[in-house]
Motif scaffolding. Structure first.
Motif, PDB file in Angstrom:
ATOM      1  N   ILE A  13      42.396  53.957  35.435  1.00 24.17           N
ATOM      2  CA  ILE A  13      43.794  53.942  35.863  1.00 24.17           C
ATOM      3  C   ILE A  13      43.973  53.073  37.098  1.00 24.17           C
ATOM      4  CG2 ILE A  13      45.659  55.372  36.800  1.00 24.17           C
ATOM      5  CD1 ILE A  13      44.635  57.641  35.011  1.00 24.17           C
ATOM      6  N   LEU A  14      43.052  53.185  38.043  1.00 26.15           N
ATOM      7  CA  LEU A  14      43.135  52.374  39.263  1.00 26.15           C
ATOM      8  C   LEU A  14      43.030  50.897  38.938  1.00 26.15           C
ATOM      9  CD1 LEU A  14      40.973  54.474  41.747  1.00 26.15           C
ATOM     10  CD2 LEU A  14      43.453  54.144  41.808  1.00 26.15           C
ATOM     11  N   CYS A  15      42.104  50.563  38.034  1.00 27.84           N
ATOM     12  CA  CYS A  15      41.939  49.163  37.630  1.00 27.84           C
ATOM     13  C   CYS A  15      43.199  48.658  36.945  1.00 27.84           C
ATOM     14  CB  CYS A  15      40.747  49.041  36.687  1.00 27.84           C
ATOM     15  SG  CYS A  15      40.392  47.357  36.152  1.00 27.84           S
ATOM     16  N   LEU A  16      43.764  49.465  36.059  1.00 34.90           N
ATOM     17  CA  LEU A  16      44.982  49.088  35.358  1.00 34.90           C
ATOM     18  C   LEU A  16      46.124  48.876  36.333  1.00 34.90           C
ATOM     19  CD1 LEU A  16      46.697  48.765  32.799  1.00 34.90           C
ATOM     20  CD2 LEU A  16      46.920  51.243  32.722  1.00 34.90           C
ATOM     21  N   THR A  17      46.296  49.812  37.264  1.00 31.78           N
ATOM     22  CA  THR A  17      47.371  49.714  38.247  1.00 31.78           C
ATOM     23  C   THR A  17      47.209  48.490  39.114  1.00 31.78           C
ATOM     24  OG1 THR A  17      47.529  52.118  38.309  1.00 31.78           O
ATOM     25  CG2 THR A  17      48.562  50.924  40.115  1.00 31.78           C
ATOM     26  N   TYR A  18      45.998  48.201  39.517  1.00 26.91           N
ATOM     27  CA  TYR A  18      45.747  47.051  40.378  1.00 26.91           C
ATOM     28  C   TYR A  18      46.093  45.748  39.668  1.00 26.91           C
ATOM     29  CZ  TYR A  18      43.244  43.633  43.198  1.00 26.91           C
ATOM     30  OH  TYR A  18      42.928  42.551  43.959  1.00 26.91           O
ATOM     31  N   ASN A  19      45.630  45.624  38.418  1.00 27.39           N
ATOM     32  CA  ASN A  19      45.885  44.392  37.682  1.00 27.39           C
ATOM     33  C   ASN A  19      47.365  44.182  37.427  1.00 27.39           C
ATOM     34  OD1 ASN A  19      43.354  43.143  37.270  1.00 27.39           O
ATOM     35  ND2 ASN A  19      42.804  44.697  35.787  1.00 27.39           N
ATOM     36  N   LEU A  20      48.072  45.252  37.038  1.00 22.63           N
ATOM     37  CA  LEU A  20      49.484  45.113  36.750  1.00 22.63           C
ATOM     38  C   LEU A  20      50.278  44.810  38.005  1.00 22.63           C
ATOM     39  CD1 LEU A  20      50.080  47.976  34.146  1.00 22.63           C
ATOM     40  CD2 LEU A  20      49.793  45.537  33.735  1.00 22.63           C
ATOM     41  N   SER A  21      49.854  45.400  39.146  1.00 24.37           N
ATOM     42  CA  SER A  21      50.585  45.166  40.388  1.00 24.37           C
ATOM     43  C   SER A  21      50.439  43.729  40.842  1.00 24.37           C
ATOM     44  CB  SER A  21      50.065  46.125  41.474  1.00 24.37           C
ATOM     45  OG  SER A  21      48.723  45.810  41.826  1.00 24.37           O
ATOM     46  N   SER A 175      41.252  17.317  44.369  1.00 23.91           N
ATOM     47  CA  SER A 175      40.234  18.066  43.641  1.00 23.91           C
ATOM     48  C   SER A 175      40.769  19.484  43.433  1.00 23.91           C
ATOM     49  CB  SER A 175      38.918  18.101  44.430  1.00 23.91           C
ATOM     50  OG  SER A 175      37.905  18.759  43.691  1.00 23.91           O
ATOM     51  N   TYR A 176      41.329  19.715  42.264  1.00 28.07           N
ATOM     52  CA  TYR A 176      41.997  20.991  42.003  1.00 28.07           C
ATOM     53  C   TYR A 176      41.009  22.012  41.447  1.00 28.07           C
ATOM     54  CZ  TYR A 176      46.110  17.942  42.303  1.00 28.07           C
ATOM     55  OH  TYR A 176      47.063  17.036  42.717  1.00 28.07           O
ATOM     56  N   TYR A 177      41.352  23.277  41.600  1.00 27.41           N
ATOM     57  CA  TYR A 177      40.496  24.332  41.055  1.00 27.41           C
ATOM     58  C   TYR A 177      41.317  25.575  40.741  1.00 27.41           C
ATOM     59  CZ  TYR A 177      40.612  26.005  45.932  1.00 27.41           C
ATOM     60  OH  TYR A 177      41.022  26.429  47.179  1.00 27.41           O
ATOM     61  N   ARG A 178      40.805  26.342  39.778  1.00 28.19           N
ATOM     62  CA  ARG A 178      41.397  27.629  39.436  1.00 28.19           C
ATOM     63  C   ARG A 178      40.456  28.742  39.891  1.00 28.19           C
ATOM     64  NH1 ARG A 178      42.907  24.494  34.992  1.00 28.19           N
ATOM     65  NH2 ARG A 178      45.131  24.546  34.480  1.00 28.19           N
ATOM     66  N   ILE A 179      41.044  29.858  40.289  1.00 27.72           N
ATOM     67  CA  ILE A 179      40.263  31.008  40.711  1.00 27.72           C
ATOM     68  C   ILE A 179      40.478  32.157  39.734  1.00 27.72           C
ATOM     69  CG2 ILE A 179      39.925  32.754  42.510  1.00 27.72           C
ATOM     70  CD1 ILE A 179      38.959  30.052  43.391  1.00 27.72           C
ATOM     71  N   TYR A 180      39.377  32.764  39.342  1.00 34.19           N
ATOM     72  CA  TYR A 180      39.412  33.979  38.532  1.00 34.19           C
ATOM     73  C   TYR A 180      38.626  35.054  39.277  1.00 34.19           C
ATOM     74  CZ  TYR A 180      40.773  30.653  34.933  1.00 34.19           C
ATOM     75  OH  TYR A 180      41.425  29.662  34.237  1.00 34.19           O
ATOM     76  N   ARG A 181      38.997  36.298  39.075  1.00 39.85           N
ATOM     77  CA  ARG A 181      38.256  37.401  39.686  1.00 39.85           C
ATOM     78  C   ARG A 181      37.891  38.418  38.619  1.00 39.85           C
ATOM     79  NH1 ARG A 181      42.336  41.132  40.044  1.00 39.85           N
ATOM     80  NH2 ARG A 181      44.441  40.306  40.377  1.00 39.85           N
ATOM     81  N   ASN A 182      36.894  39.205  38.940  1.00 47.40           N
ATOM     82  CA  ASN A 182      36.416  40.205  37.992  1.00 47.40           C
ATOM     83  C   ASN A 182      37.479  41.253  37.709  1.00 47.40           C
ATOM     84  OD1 ASN A 182      35.656  41.044  40.874  1.00 47.40           O
ATOM     85  ND2 ASN A 182      35.468  42.970  39.760  1.00 47.40           N
ATOM     86  N   GLY A 183      37.469  41.719  36.481  1.00 48.14           N
ATOM     87  CA  GLY A 183      38.371  42.782  36.074  1.00 48.14           C
ATOM     88  C   GLY A 183      37.585  43.927  35.468  1.00 48.14           C
ATOM     89  N   PHE A 184      38.215  44.702  34.623  1.00 43.78           N
ATOM     90  CA  PHE A 184      37.592  45.868  34.015  1.00 43.78           C
ATOM     91  C   PHE A 184      36.363  45.460  33.206  1.00 43.78           C
ATOM     92  CE2 PHE A 184      37.307  49.158  30.665  1.00 43.78           C
ATOM     93  CZ  PHE A 184      37.169  50.273  31.474  1.00 43.78           C
ATOM     94  N   GLY A 185      35.274  46.209  33.373  1.00 41.03           N
ATOM     95  CA  GLY A 185      34.049  45.944  32.629  1.00 41.03           C
ATOM     96  C   GLY A 185      32.988  45.222  33.433  1.00 41.03           C
TER      97      GLY A 185
END
Length: 248
Positions: A13-21, A175-185
């Motif tokens: 639930i915390l992970c879901l709430t964080y991602n949606l927020s 020099s452009y870049y995209r950032i991704y962060r870890n999610g559920f799993g």
């Protein structure tokens, strides 16, 4: 067991709430860790699966990426966790019959481990001045930098990432870049920096030019990240349009 179940539910639930927020795009990633000796056989099966998906107009989509250590990534955008309950391949499996299962049995011989997890595109930390969310045409080569950090350092690492972006913007870096962060799993916290180029030579040329643009003082800014991460891993790879798929 009841305590463990409650803890896992709360974490979900915390992970879901964080991602949606954060209102950021989530991606479901399926990763196959292919044996080097089985790479050619794996490629053959992957192309067969792609052809079967086209034939049966499979109602899902993904982009494919391959790293230099023989990891294959199948990346599908998702809107929420409810999409994880869907079975987009069910109709295709029914139509293909035994051939569907046999194809995955052949897949299984090509790797010792595989699995799925979620990553989140972080627009706030990405440096894409043109605002492009799509892959840049003609730039399928990738450099990936994974920066792992302990939970206690999350705030400092994020502040450092913001400082790096501000440096690039202030210097007018191209020099452009995209950032991704870890999610559920994911078992560890990390940021993934993805840099696109035409090929390896173009990537190296771009990186050297960017060093000149940022100047020798860039390390003072970079240290705001490096001083607070536990380790960094660097990989090269490429996007594979020939193994990517979207329905008609």
């Amino acid at each position: 067991m009841k305590i463990l179940k409650t803890t896992l539910t709360l974490a979900f639930i915390l992970c879901l709430t964080y991602n949606l927020s954060q209102a950021q795009q989530m991606f479901l990633v399926h990763q196959d860790n292919v044996k080097p000796s089985k790479m050619m056989e794996y490629e053959k099966i992957a192309k067969e699966f792609h052809a079967a998906s086209v034939e049966h107009n499979l109602q899902t989509e993904w982009v494919t990426a391959v790293s230099n250590d023989f990891r294959y990534f199948y990346i599908t955008p998702i809107e929420n966790f409810a999409e994880l309950d869907k079975r987009p391949m069910a109709d295709m499996a029914k139509a293909m019959g035994d051939k569907f299962g046999e194809m995955f049995e052949r897949y299984d011989k090509c790797y010792n481990s595989h699995g799925s997890y979620i990553v989140v595109h972080d627009e706030e930390l990405s440096y894409m001045p043109d605002g492009s969310k799509e892959a840049i045409e003609g730039k399928n080569y990738r450099k990936w930098f994974y920066m792992y950090y302990a939970p206690k350092n999350a705030k400092k690492v994020k502040e450092g990432m913001k400082a790096v972006k501000e440096l690039f913007a202030s210097k007018g870096s191209t020099s452009y870049y995209r950032i991704y962060r870890n999610g559920f799993g994911a078992m560890e916290n990390y940021y993934l920096v993805s840099v696109a180029a035409k090929d390896e030579v173009d990537g190296a040329t771009q990186a050297k030019a960017n060093e000149d643009v940022l100047g020798p003082d860039r390390w003072e800014t970079f240290s705001k990240v490096l001083n607070h991460i536990s380790r960094m891993e660097e990989y090269s790879g490429e996007m594979r349009p020939d193994l990517s798929y979207s329905p008609k």
